[in-house]
Design a protein around this motif. Structure first.
Motif, mmCIF file in Angstrom:
data_model
loop_
_atom_site.group_PDB
_atom_site.id
_atom_site.type_symbol
_atom_site.label_atom_id
_atom_site.label_comp_id
_atom_site.label_asym_id
_atom_site.label_seq_id
_atom_site.Cartn_x
_atom_site.Cartn_y
_atom_site.Cartn_z
ATOM 1 N N UNK A 1 -40.309 -30.059 5.477
ATOM 2 C CA UNK A 1 -40.976 -29.574 4.266
ATOM 3 C C UNK A 1 -40.226 -30.087 3.050
ATOM 4 N N UNK A 2 -40.971 -30.674 2.089
ATOM 5 C CA UNK A 2 -40.365 -31.187 0.866
ATOM 6 C C UNK A 2 -40.446 -30.106 -0.207
ATOM 7 N N UNK A 3 -39.331 -29.486 -0.485
ATOM 8 C CA UNK A 3 -39.315 -28.422 -1.482
ATOM 9 C C UNK A 3 -39.164 -29.036 -2.871
ATOM 10 N N UNK A 4 -39.851 -28.466 -3.842
ATOM 11 C CA UNK A 4 -39.877 -29.018 -5.186
ATOM 12 C C UNK A 4 -38.778 -28.391 -6.044
ATOM 13 N N UNK A 5 -38.031 -29.270 -6.740
ATOM 14 C CA UNK A 5 -37.057 -28.814 -7.717
ATOM 15 C C UNK A 5 -37.706 -28.827 -9.098
ATOM 16 N N UNK A 6 -37.348 -27.881 -9.917
ATOM 17 C CA UNK A 6 -37.936 -27.785 -11.243
ATOM 18 C C UNK A 6 -37.240 -28.750 -12.199
ATOM 19 N N UNK A 7 -38.002 -29.594 -12.925
ATOM 20 C CA UNK A 7 -37.383 -30.450 -13.943
ATOM 21 C C UNK A 7 -36.933 -29.612 -15.132
ATOM 22 N N UNK A 76 -21.826 -33.607 13.655
ATOM 23 C CA UNK A 76 -21.405 -32.254 13.998
ATOM 24 C C UNK A 76 -22.647 -31.363 14.047
ATOM 25 N N UNK A 77 -23.235 -31.270 15.220
ATOM 26 C CA UNK A 77 -24.484 -30.528 15.361
ATOM 27 C C UNK A 77 -24.295 -29.034 15.097
ATOM 28 N N UNK A 78 -23.136 -28.522 15.416
ATOM 29 C CA UNK A 78 -22.870 -27.106 15.144
ATOM 30 C C UNK A 78 -22.861 -26.843 13.646
ATOM 31 N N UNK A 79 -22.201 -27.730 12.894
ATOM 32 C CA UNK A 79 -22.205 -27.593 11.437
ATOM 33 C C UNK A 79 -23.615 -27.745 10.895
ATOM 34 N N UNK A 80 -24.354 -28.694 11.422
ATOM 35 C CA UNK A 80 -25.713 -28.934 10.947
ATOM 36 C C UNK A 80 -26.597 -27.702 11.155
ATOM 37 N N UNK A 85 -29.126 -22.659 8.928
ATOM 38 C CA UNK A 85 -29.193 -21.197 8.865
ATOM 39 C C UNK A 85 -28.834 -20.690 7.473
ATOM 40 N N UNK A 86 -27.833 -21.317 6.852
ATOM 41 C CA UNK A 86 -27.407 -20.939 5.506
ATOM 42 C C UNK A 86 -28.533 -21.214 4.510
ATOM 43 N N UNK A 87 -29.174 -22.384 4.629
ATOM 44 C CA UNK A 87 -30.292 -22.709 3.741
ATOM 45 C C UNK A 87 -31.415 -21.695 3.881
ATOM 46 N N UNK A 88 -31.719 -21.330 5.110
ATOM 47 C CA UNK A 88 -32.786 -20.360 5.339
ATOM 48 C C UNK A 88 -32.415 -18.986 4.782
ATOM 49 N N UNK A 89 -31.174 -18.583 5.000
ATOM 50 C CA UNK A 89 -30.736 -17.261 4.548
ATOM 51 C C UNK A 89 -30.798 -17.128 3.034
ATOM 52 N N UNK A 90 -30.386 -18.204 2.333
ATOM 53 C CA UNK A 90 -30.286 -18.125 0.878
ATOM 54 C C UNK A 90 -31.404 -18.888 0.160
ATOM 55 N N UNK A 91 -32.411 -19.346 0.928
ATOM 56 C CA UNK A 91 -33.588 -20.004 0.361
ATOM 57 C C UNK A 91 -33.195 -21.200 -0.524
ATOM 58 N N UNK A 127 -28.550 -41.511 11.299
ATOM 59 C CA UNK A 127 -27.915 -40.203 11.161
ATOM 60 C C UNK A 127 -28.650 -39.335 10.134
ATOM 61 N N UNK A 128 -29.094 -39.954 9.055
ATOM 62 C CA UNK A 128 -29.852 -39.206 8.052
ATOM 63 C C UNK A 128 -31.149 -38.677 8.655
ATOM 64 N N UNK A 129 -31.820 -39.498 9.450
ATOM 65 C CA UNK A 129 -33.064 -39.052 10.080
ATOM 66 C C UNK A 129 -32.823 -37.838 10.975
ATOM 67 N N UNK A 130 -31.705 -37.840 11.686
ATOM 68 C CA UNK A 130 -31.379 -36.692 12.532
ATOM 69 C C UNK A 130 -31.149 -35.442 11.678
ATOM 70 N N UNK A 131 -30.425 -35.592 10.584
ATOM 71 C CA UNK A 131 -30.169 -34.456 9.691
ATOM 72 C C UNK A 131 -31.496 -33.914 9.169
ATOM 73 N N UNK A 132 -32.384 -34.801 8.745
ATOM 74 C CA UNK A 132 -33.664 -34.362 8.202
ATOM 75 C C UNK A 132 -34.525 -33.680 9.266
ATOM 76 N N UNK A 133 -34.439 -34.164 10.497
ATOM 77 C CA UNK A 133 -35.182 -33.520 11.579
ATOM 78 C C UNK A 133 -34.695 -32.089 11.800
ATOM 79 N N UNK A 134 -33.381 -31.897 11.793
ATOM 80 C CA UNK A 134 -32.829 -30.566 12.029
ATOM 81 C C UNK A 134 -33.142 -29.634 10.862
ATOM 82 N N UNK A 135 -32.965 -30.123 9.634
ATOM 83 C CA UNK A 135 -33.185 -29.259 8.469
ATOM 84 C C UNK A 135 -34.669 -29.057 8.178
ATOM 85 N N UNK A 136 -35.503 -29.946 8.679
ATOM 86 C CA UNK A 136 -36.934 -29.804 8.451
ATOM 87 C C UNK A 136 -37.360 -30.195 7.064
ATOM 88 N N UNK A 137 -36.581 -31.038 6.383
ATOM 89 C CA UNK A 137 -36.939 -31.500 5.058
ATOM 90 C C UNK A 137 -36.114 -32.737 4.714
#
Length: 281
Positions: A1-7, A76-80, A85-91, A127-137
């Protein structure tokens, strides 16, 4: 999901030394805060409660320090997973990383330059593609400061363009790093800025640095922003529009009023931006 940042928004990095001074800011003093998630993921007790108070009040942007995006060791898949989880918790709306490596059989505690090669482009992009797959964005990679260019087979901007295209990720544009590198590696900062894939820019950093010598600048985030760096920020807005922009300050903190004055300086450049002056991409 591509989340939008406010300009037209301006923020400040949240550091532990700033938690008490920033706790009682009036509404509107900041639009967002940024943290390195590695420094906050495992918090407990009083610090966790304090951080929650900030995350409930401000959008929290994440800027990673130790994912080692250019390293050869497995991600580091554990860190990822902990970052997700941190992103989800704090939106958290965005995760960014440095286009560097920081690990070799252990953490190097520094951000090291990746060789500017085709092989490195493919390695980093995977590696970036893997990170994006895990984070979903999508994530954004920062153009980094560096002091040597080992095994350089393409230019810095060619490398950045190639990585972002291959990985299909975004750009975190650091205007202080452009200035620092332009002095250290003897190039025109405005030509370099224009050579970047600015249509992929989502977010901007600005900071101060240290003058080690006439021909050597060190990216410290420990001083006030200087006029030539503000000028590059203005030029960046002409290319990209007034993207959300963060003031980085990591140590040697002045009074909060002085930090907020620099945040307000960002806002003044954003307010002064004239869409008719935007440079065509």
């Amino acid at each position: 999901m591509h989340k939008t940042l406010k300009p037209n928004t301006a923020g400040l990095g949240l550091r532990r030394a700033l938690m008490d001074p920033l706790a009682d800011l009036p509404d509107g003093a900041l639009d967002f805060m940024e943290v390195a998630p590695e420094n906050w993921i495992n918090l407990g007790g009083r610090l966790k409660k304090q951080f929650r108070q900030f995350s409930e009040r401000y959008p929290i942007h994440l800027h990673g320090l130790s994912l080692n995006i250019g390293g050869v060791a497995p991600l580091d898949e554990e860190l990822l997973q902990a970052i997700k989880a941190f992103m989800d918790e704090h939106h958290c709306p965005i995760y960014t990383e440095h286009l560097t490596y920081c690990g070799d059989d252990g953490h190097l505690y520094d951000l090291m330059p990746i060789p500017f090669t085709e092989e490195a482009v493919k390695h980093v992009a995977a590696r970036v593609k893997r990170v994006q797959d895990v984070l979903g964005q999508r994530i954004a990679l920062e153009n980094a400061s560096y002091y040597c260019a080992p095994d350089q087979q393409m230019s810095e901007s060619e490398f950045i363009n190639a990585v972002l295209a291959e990985a299909d990720c975004d750009l975190l544009l650091d205007v202080n790093n452009i200035y620092v590198n332009s002095i250290n590696h003897h190039y025109d900062p405005y030509q370099f800025l224009a050579s970047l894939p600015l249509h992929k820019a989502r977010y901007i950093h600005i900071a101060g640095h240290y003058d080690e010598a006439e021909d050597l600048r060190v990216d410290t985030h420990g001083a006030d922003v200087i006029d030539p760096v503000w000028d590059i920020l203005r030029a960046a807005y002409q290319h990209c529009g007034p993207l959300p922009t963060l003031l980085e300050r990591d140590f040697n903190f002045p009074a909060v009023e002085e930090l907020l004055a620099e945040v307000d300086m960002i806002r003044s450049y954003q307010t002064a931006f004239n869409p008719s002056e935007k440079v065509a991409q």
